[in-house]
Design a protein around this motif. Structure first.
Motif, PDB file in Angstrom:
ATOM      1  N   TYR A 168       8.191 -41.398  18.912  1.00  0.00           N
ATOM      2  CA  TYR A 168       8.244 -41.762  17.360  1.00  0.00           C
ATOM      3  C   TYR A 168       7.078 -42.726  17.038  1.00  0.00           C
ATOM      4  O   TYR A 168       6.397 -42.301  16.065  1.00  0.00           O
TER       5      TYR A 168
ATOM      6  N   ALA B  76      13.085 -32.694  19.267  1.00  0.00           N
ATOM      7  CA  ALA B  76      11.819 -32.044  19.396  1.00  0.00           C
ATOM      8  C   ALA B  76      10.721 -32.792  20.122  1.00  0.00           C
ATOM      9  O   ALA B  76      10.158 -32.132  20.842  1.00  0.00           O
ATOM     10  N   LEU B  77      10.690 -33.900  19.566  1.00  0.00           N
ATOM     11  CA  LEU B  77       9.472 -34.691  20.167  1.00  0.00           C
ATOM     12  C   LEU B  77       9.649 -34.816  21.604  1.00  0.00           C
ATOM     13  O   LEU B  77       8.470 -35.003  22.322  1.00  0.00           O
TER      14      LEU B  77
ATOM     15  N   LEU C  37      18.677 -26.981  10.344  1.00  0.00           N
ATOM     16  CA  LEU C  37      19.876 -26.918  10.459  1.00  0.00           C
ATOM     17  C   LEU C  37      20.928 -28.128   9.917  1.00  0.00           C
ATOM     18  O   LEU C  37      21.417 -28.747  10.781  1.00  0.00           O
TER      19      LEU C  37
ATOM     20  N   ALA D 260       7.556 -31.297  13.562  1.00  0.00           N
ATOM     21  CA  ALA D 260       8.748 -31.065  14.640  1.00  0.00           C
ATOM     22  C   ALA D 260       9.840 -32.224  14.570  1.00  0.00           C
ATOM     23  O   ALA D 260      10.872 -32.069  14.698  1.00  0.00           O
ATOM     24  N   GLY D 261       9.231 -33.573  14.061  1.00  0.00           N
ATOM     25  CA  GLY D 261      10.268 -34.631  14.201  1.00  0.00           C
ATOM     26  C   GLY D 261      11.003 -34.899  13.156  1.00  0.00           C
ATOM     27  O   GLY D 261      10.323 -35.190  11.874  1.00  0.00           O
ATOM     28  N   ILE D 262      12.157 -35.022  13.047  1.00  0.00           N
ATOM     29  CA  ILE D 262      13.245 -35.454  11.896  1.00  0.00           C
ATOM     30  C   ILE D 262      12.738 -36.795  11.619  1.00  0.00           C
ATOM     31  O   ILE D 262      12.450 -37.811  12.671  1.00  0.00           O
TER      32      ILE D 262
ATOM     33  N   LYS E 295      12.553 -26.167  18.511  1.00  0.00           N
ATOM     34  CA  LYS E 295      13.413 -27.032  18.527  1.00  0.00           C
ATOM     35  C   LYS E 295      13.303 -27.829  17.380  1.00  0.00           C
ATOM     36  O   LYS E 295      14.399 -28.266  16.420  1.00  0.00           O
ATOM     37  N   GLY E 296      11.949 -28.176  16.694  1.00  0.00           N
ATOM     38  CA  GLY E 296      11.913 -29.201  15.743  1.00  0.00           C
ATOM     39  C   GLY E 296      12.487 -28.438  14.287  1.00  0.00           C
ATOM     40  O   GLY E 296      12.944 -28.788  13.334  1.00  0.00           O
TER      41      GLY E 296
ATOM     42  N   LEU F 155       8.145 -26.867  19.069  1.00  0.00           N
ATOM     43  CA  LEU F 155       8.176 -26.556  17.471  1.00  0.00           C
ATOM     44  C   LEU F 155       9.385 -25.751  17.038  1.00  0.00           C
ATOM     45  O   LEU F 155      10.026 -26.297  15.825  1.00  0.00           O
TER      46      LEU F 155
ATOM     47  N   ALA G 256      20.653 -39.504  10.897  1.00  0.00           N
ATOM     48  CA  ALA G 256      20.038 -38.285  11.060  1.00  0.00           C
ATOM     49  C   ALA G 256      21.011 -37.273  10.424  1.00  0.00           C
ATOM     50  O   ALA G 256      20.597 -36.316   9.460  1.00  0.00           O
ATOM     51  N   MET G 257      22.484 -37.209  10.871  1.00  0.00           N
ATOM     52  CA  MET G 257      23.341 -36.455  10.567  1.00  0.00           C
ATOM     53  C   MET G 257      23.805 -36.423   9.145  1.00  0.00           C
ATOM     54  O   MET G 257      23.552 -35.515   8.279  1.00  0.00           O
TER      55      MET G 257
ATOM     56  N   TRP H  27      21.705 -30.981  18.751  1.00  0.00           N
ATOM     57  CA  TRP H  27      21.901 -29.661  18.859  1.00  0.00           C
ATOM     58  C   TRP H  27      21.896 -29.277  20.451  1.00  0.00           C
ATOM     59  O   TRP H  27      21.227 -28.629  21.156  1.00  0.00           O
TER      60      TRP H  27
ATOM     61  N   ASP I 142      16.329 -28.556  14.525  1.00  0.00           N
ATOM     62  CA  ASP I 142      16.701 -30.093  14.236  1.00  0.00           C
ATOM     63  C   ASP I 142      16.701 -30.314  12.692  1.00  0.00           C
ATOM     64  O   ASP I 142      17.529 -31.084  12.221  1.00  0.00           O
TER      65      ASP I 142
END
Lengths: 217, 217
Positions: free
Chosen positions: A40, A107-108, B117, B46-48, B110-111, B108, B64-65, A102, B114
């Motif tokens: 990040y 993803a990164l 969803l 891709a990244g949260i 997976k991003g 991408l 994050a959640m 998940w 993440d």
């Protein structure tokens, strides 16, 4: 020992970040060398595309596997990839640290695996597993999950090694790494779980006994 | 039927892209409605991070959640996420199409998982699996791999459902989707394998029999 930590968490105030600091400090205290890739912080690019391969003719067909392999051999991978490959060659132990999202890595971090573990560098056709170019390095997952440990032993979620099969077997083992058991901080979002204390205790133990831990694959 | 295809491949000239076109056309021909999310074309992030949650105070701790869940309830998710959530609510069948990279989907995609969803949208504490908010939708993987099918039945690589456990069980099933068997194009890089012909045949069959296919989870 030379240790590379690949780390992905978006928040510098997180439990994961405290664990990263702890691990780094403890390793140095024990006279190990440490390098960290903070995905990040480095705004790691996640998606493989033609810009990764400097010898790829723009607009021509892209074969991620082959093109990565020929760019590697020609020294024509993009600089961010080359830098990470150099760290991997240097390292004797690689720790992949991430919060489980998940049933997998953020993803990164998947983007790091997709882009850095190129053909001919991390695998050569017919030379996977114990004969892969990077073979012999040790690797393990250091992760946190929100739920309690029972969820991955008795619950509907599956066993932790099923969850990590694509990473531990399909990636680490395929690339020739000796896979040590994952260290998981359970109930990471609960203040009462002592997740930090338990996990850092496990990290200490792991580092102190690194030569004696049996690989799971 | 309303069909959403989430698609990740960097090359518009690829076998995967031809398969995407084939699937889209065939669905329309059979009077289904289709929407496509082409993650590379849309330069999917891709990244949260904290920019995903418009009600998140910059620099404060990020969970994050929880933060995704409260941003969802407050209507404060970033626009790209909202748009994808609307498509998911609309869809009755979701196809995840990607080349298999390192036993999994490209970063991408997976991003997309993440970030899209989120809590309260795709899962609610205590209401996972068949009671999840999106429950009842069907989903399957449409993927390509470089190696022949035997590698995933007799080889060292593991069974295909082990490989896809985190996606099919840990993601689709967790979010309440009825998981239909994956369609895989094997030996995708070999010209002699007739991968396109075999795979599109399987896609036709799947679409024609969509009401009768038994979920694997």
């Amino acid at each position: 020992m030379k240790v590379l930590i690949i780390y992905a968490h978006p928040d510098k105030q997180s439990l994961n970040h405290s664990m990263l600091e702890f691990t780094t400090n403890y390793l140095k205290e024990k006279n190990h060398e440490v390098k960290v890739t903070d995905l990040y912080a480095e705004q790691w690019k996640a998606g493989i595309d033609e810009d990764d391969f400097l010898n790829h003719e723009k607009g021509s067909r892209l074969y991620a596997m082959r093109d990565s392999g020929s760019a590697y051999l020609a020294g024509m991978l993009s600089e961010d990839i080359k830098k990470e490959q150099a760290k991997l060659e240097w390292a004797e132990l690689i720790i992949f640290q991430f919060p489980m999202w998940w049933y997998s890595m953020p993803a990164l971090m998947k983007g790091w695996i997709d882009r850095v573990l190129t053909q001919n560098f991390a695998y050569v056709s017919g030379k996977e597993f114990e004969n892969a170019p990077l073979a012999g390095r040790k690797a393990f997952i250091l992760s946190t999950v929100g739920v309690p440990e029972e969820m991955f032993t008795k619950g509907k979620l599956g066993e932790i090694d099923e969850v990590f099969f694509p990473i531990q077997h399909g990636t680490f083992s395929y690339a020739g790494f000796k896979v040590l058991p994952a260290i998981i901080g359970y109930s990471a979002d609960s203040r009462r779980s002592n997740c930090f204390e338990k996990t850092t205790e496990a990290i200490k133990e792991r580092i102190d006994n690194i030569e004696n831990i049996k690989p799971i694959y």
